[in-house]
Scaffold this motif. Sequence first.
Motif, short mmCIF file in Angstrom:
data_model
loop_
_atom_site.label_atom_id
_atom_site.label_comp_id
_atom_site.label_asym_id
_atom_site.label_seq_id
_atom_site.Cartn_x
_atom_site.Cartn_y
_atom_site.Cartn_z
N PRO A 129 0.81 -1.22 0.00
CA PRO A 129 0.00 0.00 0.00
C PRO A 129 0.85 1.28 0.00
N GLY A 130 1.88 1.33 0.85
CA GLY A 130 2.70 2.54 0.94
C GLY A 130 3.41 2.84 -0.37
N GLU A 137 10.58 -4.23 -6.48
CA GLU A 137 9.85 -5.13 -5.57
C GLU A 137 10.58 -6.47 -5.55
N GLU A 138 10.89 -6.94 -4.34
CA GLU A 138 11.66 -8.18 -4.26
C GLU A 138 10.83 -9.43 -4.57
N GLY A 163 5.38 -9.58 -2.71
CA GLY A 163 5.08 -9.67 -4.14
C GLY A 163 4.63 -8.31 -4.64
N GLY A 201 2.44 -6.27 -2.47
CA GLY A 201 2.75 -6.43 -1.04
C GLY A 201 1.66 -7.20 -0.32
N GLY A 202 1.37 -6.76 0.90
CA GLY A 202 0.39 -7.45 1.73
C GLY A 202 -1.01 -7.45 1.14
N TRP A 229 -7.03 -9.72 4.09
CA TRP A 229 -8.42 -10.18 4.22
C TRP A 229 -9.41 -9.05 3.99
N THR A 230 -8.97 -7.95 3.44
CA THR A 230 -9.79 -6.85 2.87
C THR A 230 -10.54 -6.00 3.90
N THR A 231 -10.21 -6.11 5.16
CA THR A 231 -10.86 -5.25 6.15
C THR A 231 -10.31 -3.82 6.04
N ALA A 290 16.18 -4.75 -3.11
CA ALA A 290 17.10 -3.66 -2.76
C ALA A 290 18.03 -4.18 -1.66
N ALA A 335 -0.54 -10.65 11.91
CA ALA A 335 -0.65 -10.36 10.48
C ALA A 335 -0.53 -8.85 10.25
N GLY A 369 3.99 1.05 6.65
CA GLY A 369 3.54 0.84 8.02
C GLY A 369 4.65 0.90 9.05
N PRO A 394 -4.40 -2.33 9.31
CA PRO A 394 -3.59 -1.17 8.89
C PRO A 394 -3.72 -0.63 7.47
N GLN A 395 -4.24 -1.39 6.51
CA GLN A 395 -3.99 -0.98 5.13
C GLN A 395 -4.50 0.43 4.80
C1 LIG Z 1 -2.88 -12.73 6.01
C2 LIG Z 1 -2.99 -11.24 6.18
C3 LIG Z 1 -4.22 -10.66 6.34
C4 LIG Z 1 -4.33 -9.28 6.50
N1 LIG Z 1 -5.58 -8.73 6.56
C5 LIG Z 1 -5.69 -7.38 6.59
C6 LIG Z 1 -6.95 -6.77 6.51
O1 LIG Z 1 -7.98 -7.45 6.41
N2 LIG Z 1 -7.01 -5.42 6.56
C7 LIG Z 1 -5.89 -4.64 6.69
O2 LIG Z 1 -6.00 -3.43 6.78
N3 LIG Z 1 -4.68 -5.21 6.73
C8 LIG Z 1 -4.54 -6.54 6.66
N4 LIG Z 1 -3.31 -7.11 6.65
C9 LIG Z 1 -2.13 -6.24 6.80
C10 LIG Z 1 -1.83 -5.38 5.59
O3 LIG Z 1 -1.89 -6.13 4.41
C11 LIG Z 1 -0.44 -4.77 5.79
O4 LIG Z 1 -0.45 -4.05 6.99
C12 LIG Z 1 -0.03 -3.85 4.67
O5 LIG Z 1 0.01 -4.54 3.44
C13 LIG Z 1 1.32 -3.24 4.94
O6 LIG Z 1 1.62 -2.32 3.92
P1 LIG Z 1 3.10 -1.74 3.72
O7 LIG Z 1 3.05 -0.80 2.59
O8 LIG Z 1 3.60 -1.27 5.02
O9 LIG Z 1 4.01 -3.00 3.36
P2 LIG Z 1 3.78 -4.36 2.61
O10 LIG Z 1 2.38 -4.55 2.19
O11 LIG Z 1 4.41 -5.39 3.48
O12 LIG Z 1 4.63 -4.20 1.29
C14 LIG Z 1 6.02 -4.12 1.27
C15 LIG Z 1 6.57 -4.75 0.00
O13 LIG Z 1 7.95 -4.41 -0.12
C16 LIG Z 1 8.66 -5.53 -0.54
N5 LIG Z 1 10.04 -5.40 -0.07
C17 LIG Z 1 10.48 -5.51 1.21
N6 LIG Z 1 11.81 -5.31 1.27
C18 LIG Z 1 12.23 -5.09 0.00
C19 LIG Z 1 13.50 -4.84 -0.58
N7 LIG Z 1 14.60 -4.79 0.15
N8 LIG Z 1 13.57 -4.67 -1.91
C20 LIG Z 1 12.44 -4.71 -2.67
N9 LIG Z 1 11.22 -4.95 -2.16
C21 LIG Z 1 11.11 -5.13 -0.84
C22 LIG Z 1 7.93 -6.70 0.08
O14 LIG Z 1 8.17 -7.88 -0.66
C23 LIG Z 1 6.48 -6.25 0.00
O15 LIG Z 1 5.86 -6.69 -1.18
C24 LIG Z 1 -3.17 -8.48 6.51
C25 LIG Z 1 -1.92 -9.07 6.33
C26 LIG Z 1 -1.82 -10.44 6.17
C27 LIG Z 1 -0.47 -11.04 5.98
#
Ligand SMILES: Cc1cc2nc3c(=O)[nH]c(=O)nc-3n(C[C@H](O)[C@H](O)[C@H](O)COP(=O)(O)OP(=O)(O)OC[C@H]3O[C@@H](n4cnc5c(N)ncnc54)[C@H](O)[C@@H]3O)c2cc1C
Lengths: 178, 525
Positions: free
Chosen positions: B36-37, B56-57, B99, B102-103, B108-110, B224, B461, B495, B506-507
């Motif tokens: 998301p970020g 993206e790794e 991927g 990311g998350g 789970w889409t909340t 990275a 999670a 996050g 958190p999303q």
């Molecule tokens: C099973 C599950 C259910 C969830 N359900 C919910 C929900 O219902 N509602 C909700 O709000 N949140 C939910 N979450 C949490 C939510 O998905 C995460 O909080 C959110 O995706 C975090 O966003 P982010 O941008 O911080 O990082 P992420 O989504 O973790 O994305 C970071 C990305 O950066 C990549 N990355 C990391 N390091 C590197 C590097 N060195 N080089 C290149 N790429 C890199 C990672 O591979 C990843 O794809 C859930 C999470 C899980 C695992």
Amino acid sequence: MESRRGFLRKGLLGTALLALGGGAFLAFRRTLRAAKPRAALSVLSPDEYAIFAAVAARIVAVDGDSPATDAVDVAGRADDAMAQWPDSVQVEFRRLLRLFENALTGAVTRTGYETFTASRERRQDERLAAWAGSRVAVFRSGYQAMKRLACACYYAAPESWPATGYPGPPELPFGEIE
Amino acid sequence: MKLLAADRPIANLMRGREIGSNLVLSADVCVVGSGPGGAIAAARLAAAGARVILLEEGGSFTRKADFHMQEAEAYPKLYQDHGNRATDDLSITILQGRGVGGGTLVNWTTCFRTPEATLALWRERHGLSDFTAERFGPHWDEVEKRLNVHVVDAAEVNDNNAVLMEGAKKLGIGTELLRRNVVSCLQTGACGMGCPTNAKRGMALTYLPDAAERGARVYADCRAVRLVLDARKERVTAVEAEVLDPATDRPTGRRVTVSAARFVVAGGAINSPALLLRSGLPDPHGRVGKRTFLHPVVATIALFDRRIDPYYGAPQSVASHAFIERPGRTGFFLEVPPLHPMLASLALSGFGAAHREGMKLLSRTNAVIALLRDGFLPDDEGGTVSLREGGKRLSIRYPLGETHAEAMREAMKVSARIQLAAGAREVRTLHKDPVVVRGERDLRFIDERPFGPNLLGVFTAHQMGGCAAGADPKASVVDGNLRHHHLANLWVFDGSVFPTSLGVNPQLSILGIVAASAERMIATG
Ligand SMILES: Cc1cc2nc3c(=O)[nH]c(=O)nc-3n(C[C@H](O)[C@H](O)[C@H](O)COP(=O)(O)OP(=O)(O)OC[C@H]3O[C@@H](n4cnc5c(N)ncnc54)[C@H](O)[C@@H]3O)c2cc1C
Ligand code: SF4
């Protein structure tokens, strides 16, 4: 600094070997290779394969309703999964298996003087339980590592689903829609 | 009715296997991470005219090729550490996505906006004076529209979630229907394995294609490794990444180097602080990797005489925030997770016949989870992320203390009461030796069970923190604009910037707060 799963080097091995003192002869008891690999292994040795197969059989403990862990080749699936792990994690997990198998560990946990693979089922369960509830935190971590891999490999297999009542992924109400 | 949204490819996407030689690239902004970020930052920056490169790794996945609702396939492919991420002592299982998207590929889409109580605490205790609903609100409005965030219909509440709704109602405990970011969801229950119908409005179908259409280039399978600094250690000059082979997830030996005027780290909590630590960035007060929060989760498992089928239906549709404010103690909120065989087998305590018995009852099983709002008590510093093996691996530590134990015990009692009120025959805890609750009198055993690492199943999670935002550089990593305190051209947009946990999923918080911060970044030219 204690590392993740690095507990084996400093923790499990250290604790077990120190506690054992003079019983070194037990350490060399041979692994019973009841389970044999079905295909070439990428990470585990044949002994380690047999140890994990024996561990998985007791952890999952199938009954008449579903295929045995060997029938779904849990140890082979674990070997496949481990191939993706970083080298250092592979090394630690293999070390964990050999330590768990070691007859010395049985002596320390008072679960017999045999290797795990050569122990009777009741003794095997006792050793698993001793690790799961050990006052030594690193033994509990070691148990968790084995339990998770065994469960993940078994319950990921569709053959295991019928006995859980899980009918499998739902049919989607369409074919290949563009 | 049109059931499926078409696969919407991300233009300008390059995968690891297509990178046959070392690449040296340049951009206005280089973004690391596509959750998301990273995704909303890339979309906003590209829309403002910046040339964006995103690394993206993880791999890039599509409904048709990759999402088969199979746990065996999904966890190794779509989760950090192939689904094996945990704290060092394995006492907390960490579910975290990986991927393109990311998350959001597996969540789970909340959807919740950041609660006012959380924003107020950040303003007061962490000096984030303009973290207000007024500032973030318009961004949330826009995001919610783009992701089709809407309240579920009561008819969409599956039997698993109905346990929480009905049990709580009988006890006079408030619940609410949740909001989800989906379009024409077919309720497969497979959200955690990647949406097979494109119903889930994750980043790979929304902000990443948006960014790409504005010229952003996305490189999948590119990790990275480090940020390179100028001689004076005041600016980042480049990102060095290694290309991974998607089949083995090991480096191919090729490298991608991106030089840019500005850099955004958005690898998520845990990985972002790790990247900063690996790069040896200035951190005079040793704040990077500190204040890692996890919303530690405990669960109670209820057995019913009727079928629950906890693996089907919208995974989460009901929550209770009735216990979030517990003055002087750690608050918690209640939700319901989907239970598929593999995840259930990892959660259930014990081994052998008892474990097997539990697995055989899966179709009649419900779980209620309690997520702890960690970081709110003044002395709750959370966990720590650090490096080991020369930076090749991560170390994650999270000590659970008496305040967590108290909240977990209370939460287990509350959720067990709710499950019994909903008609459960019995409820079990995830202690090593589970407490079996058949009535009120059994609840006291929860207080008596020993508490410690690997004596009670704990999960997360929701990873947050590690690059905390705050006004004081001695206590935080980035400032109120999410810009690094010591490096003028580096922002952290994910996050990891939260100075505490949120008390909600958190999303949406990440999307709104990053969108507002990206706007500031654009405004500063
Ligand atoms: C099973 C599950 C259910 C969830 N359900 C919910 C929900 O219902 N509602 C909700 O709000 N949140 C939910 N979450 C949490 C939510 O998905 C995460 O909080 C959110 O995706 C975090 O966003 P982010 O941008 O911080 O990082 P992420 O989504 O973790 O994305 C970071 C990305 O950066 C990549 N990355 C990391 N390091 C590197 C590097 N060195 N080089 C290149 N790429 C890199 C990672 O591979 C990843 O794809 C859930 C999470 C899980 C695992
Ligand atoms: S429940 Fe809905 S959003 Fe989740 S995977 Fe199934 S169709 Fe997609």
